[in-house]
Motif scaffolding. Structure first.
Motif, mmCIF file in Angstrom:
data_model
loop_
_atom_site.group_PDB
_atom_site.id
_atom_site.type_symbol
_atom_site.label_atom_id
_atom_site.label_comp_id
_atom_site.label_asym_id
_atom_site.label_seq_id
_atom_site.Cartn_x
_atom_site.Cartn_y
_atom_site.Cartn_z
ATOM 1 N N ALA A 9 0.828 -1.198 0.000
ATOM 2 C CA ALA A 9 0.000 0.000 0.000
ATOM 3 C C ALA A 9 0.865 1.252 0.000
ATOM 4 O O ALA A 9 2.067 1.218 0.260
ATOM 5 C CB ALA A 9 -0.923 -0.004 1.227
ATOM 6 N N ASP A 57 -1.252 -7.476 6.865
ATOM 7 C CA ASP A 57 -2.495 -8.222 7.036
ATOM 8 C C ASP A 57 -3.053 -8.578 5.669
ATOM 9 O O ASP A 57 -2.904 -7.811 4.705
ATOM 10 C CB ASP A 57 -3.521 -7.399 7.828
ATOM 11 N N ASP A 77 -7.741 -6.470 3.229
ATOM 12 C CA ASP A 77 -7.566 -5.095 2.769
ATOM 13 C C ASP A 77 -8.578 -4.124 3.373
ATOM 14 O O ASP A 77 -8.408 -2.903 3.281
ATOM 15 C CB ASP A 77 -7.594 -5.016 1.245
ATOM 16 N N CYS A 114 -8.763 -3.519 6.324
ATOM 17 C CA CYS A 114 -8.066 -2.914 7.464
ATOM 18 C C CYS A 114 -7.209 -1.719 7.063
ATOM 19 O O CYS A 114 -6.753 -0.970 7.930
ATOM 20 C CB CYS A 114 -7.167 -3.947 8.145
ATOM 21 N N GLN A 115 -6.976 -1.526 5.767
ATOM 22 C CA GLN A 115 -6.013 -0.516 5.336
ATOM 23 C C GLN A 115 -6.383 0.894 5.797
ATOM 24 O O GLN A 115 -5.545 1.613 6.353
ATOM 25 C CB GLN A 115 -5.842 -0.520 3.816
ATOM 26 N N TYR A 168 -6.157 1.397 9.630
ATOM 27 C CA TYR A 168 -4.777 1.225 10.080
ATOM 28 C C TYR A 168 -3.936 2.454 9.744
ATOM 29 O O TYR A 168 -3.258 3.016 10.606
ATOM 30 C CB TYR A 168 -4.155 -0.020 9.448
ATOM 31 N N GLU A 169 -3.984 2.898 8.491
ATOM 32 C CA GLU A 169 -3.133 4.016 8.085
ATOM 33 C C GLU A 169 -3.671 5.363 8.559
ATOM 34 O O GLU A 169 -2.894 6.286 8.814
ATOM 35 C CB GLU A 169 -2.977 4.025 6.572
ATOM 36 N N ARG A 171 2.914 2.102 7.591
ATOM 37 C CA ARG A 171 2.410 1.596 6.323
ATOM 38 C C ARG A 171 1.553 0.366 6.555
ATOM 39 O O ARG A 171 1.815 -0.430 7.462
ATOM 40 C CB ARG A 171 3.577 1.201 5.417
ATOM 41 N N PHE A 172 0.560 0.194 5.710
ATOM 42 C CA PHE A 172 -0.219 -1.048 5.697
ATOM 43 C C PHE A 172 0.219 -1.847 4.481
ATOM 44 O O PHE A 172 0.205 -1.347 3.352
ATOM 45 C CB PHE A 172 -1.718 -0.754 5.620
ATOM 46 N N ASN A 202 -0.618 -5.158 2.386
ATOM 47 C CA ASN A 202 -1.682 -6.137 2.154
ATOM 48 C C ASN A 202 -1.073 -7.415 1.571
ATOM 49 O O ASN A 202 -1.026 -7.608 0.358
ATOM 50 C CB ASN A 202 -2.721 -5.532 1.213
#
Length: 375
Positions: free
Chosen positions: A3, A53, A56, A58-59, A62-63, A69-70, A72
């Protein structure tokens, strides 16, 4: 795919004159989810640089809420060289992981056995990454039932060369307002390490956590916070929750309101559903279905509805403004309930982070003293 890199800058911290700079620990968080562990570790003084993780969904959370950084990816597709590059060479390093816990949970039964072996392998995959990367620190969080499984014993063997401490933590004893039990492990390559979890004098309660949130109705939401949304209830369930007492069970209802399955002999022992929380006690464990009145003791103590997603997140010790969806995006009870229920409580992550930073500080002081004694 990897990502986009988060570009927000960490605000400069100002230390009082003469203050000691704490050691820098850079971390990668495996199975990071929406960032509960990452957020907590950061509050505890650890610099988390990336979360990994396969989900996706969660991106964004999370960010949006973490300076990391996330990525995927499945853990099996991550190489040791990628992880080393993320961690860098100038700091102490940490690998953190909370593999999906469903195969070990008491909520899991024989229907999941076929899938379980695939999920168990994630714990071993995390161990393999640790063996190849050799970070300074390791932490893992999971359900207590994992301790009785052979995969955990295998994982401990994979930490050869590390000093290890692990214990079963009762979340309500460390200031988290729910009766959640978790296995927490910390490990260090140098020096004895002990998980530092100061117990609170009084357990946090549902009242302290959510009483001051705006009132909403079943199926309603708060205009200022779309996450403060509760599930709709059928007419029969509205009658049931009105007949429910905080801390009580469906046995308190008139016979006409009881579900057919509970009238059977085989269903009479299942009293842990369709219940209200109690104001002055911790909440039950937040599960992936914690938004549903019929899924456990997830009825609001006073209002005739199930708890909202925001209330569930607060009980998981997420900050009140933790963003889970983009502004204007629809609220999915099922999807967000899963993400919130699966998260590591933020406060637990903070306590783990503080343990690791404290250990690193003590190790540095020990080295300095040894250096002064050297001829």
């Amino acid at each position: 795919m990897i990502a986009r890199k988060v570009t927000r800058r960490r605000s400069a911290s100002r230390r009082p004159a003469g203050a000691t700079r704490k050691p820098t620990i850079r971390a990668v968080d495996f199975f990071c989810g929406v960032g509960g562990l990452t957020h907590g570790l950061s509050k505890g003084g650890v610099r988390v640089v990336a979360g990994i993780d396969i989900d996706d969904a969660c991106q964004f959370p999370y960010e949006e809420n973490n300076e990391a950084r996330f990525i995927n990816k499945d853990i099996s597709d991550i190489t040791a060289s990628e992880v080393r590059k993320l961690l860098g060479r100038k700091s102490l390093t940490l690998l953190a992981g909370c593999a999906p816990c469903q195969p070990f949970s008491t909520y899991s039964r024989s229907a999941r056995k076929a899938k379980a072996h695939a999920d168990w392998s994630l714990v071993s995959a995390f161990g393999e990454i640790i063996k190849r990367v050799k970070p300074d620190y390791v932490t893992m969080e999971n359900v207590p039932e994992l301790a009785d499984h052979r995969v955990f014993k295998k994982f401990l063997r994979m930490l050869d060369g590390y000093r290890i401490d692990w214990k079963i933590v009762e979340c309500d004893e460390v200031g988290i307002p729910q009766t959640r039990s978790r296995l927490v492990l910390v490990a260090a390559r140098k020096g004895e390490i002990k998980l530092k979890l100061p117990k609170v004098r009084k357990k946090a309660t549902v009242r302290q956590a959510i009483e001051d949130l705006p009132r909403i109705v079943a199926g309603g939401s708060c205009t200022s916070d779309p996450l403060h949304t509760s599930s709709t209830l059928a007419d029969i369930n509205i009658k049931r929750i009105k007949a429910s007492k905080p801390g009580g069970t469906w046995r308190d209802w008139p016979a006409s309101l009881r579900a057919p399955c509970h009238r059977k002999k085989t269903g009479k022992t299942y009293s842990g559903v369709y219940g209200r929380m109690e104001w002055d006690k911790p909440a039950p464990t937040m599960t992936t279905q914690c938004y549903g009145f019929g899924n456990g003791r997830f009825g609001h103590p006073r209002q005739n509805r199930g708890i909202s997603l925001r209330e569930a997140a607060i009980i998981q010790s997420f900050p009140r403004r933790y963003a889970f969806v983009k502004k204007g995006d629809p609220i999915s009870m099922k999807s967000l309930g899963r993400l919130i229920g699966n998260a590591v409580p933020v406060k637990l992550g903070k306590l783990i982070g503080a343990t690791l930073v404290d250990h690193a500080s003590r190790q540095r002081k020990k080295r300095k003293r040894a250096g002064r004694r050297a001829p």
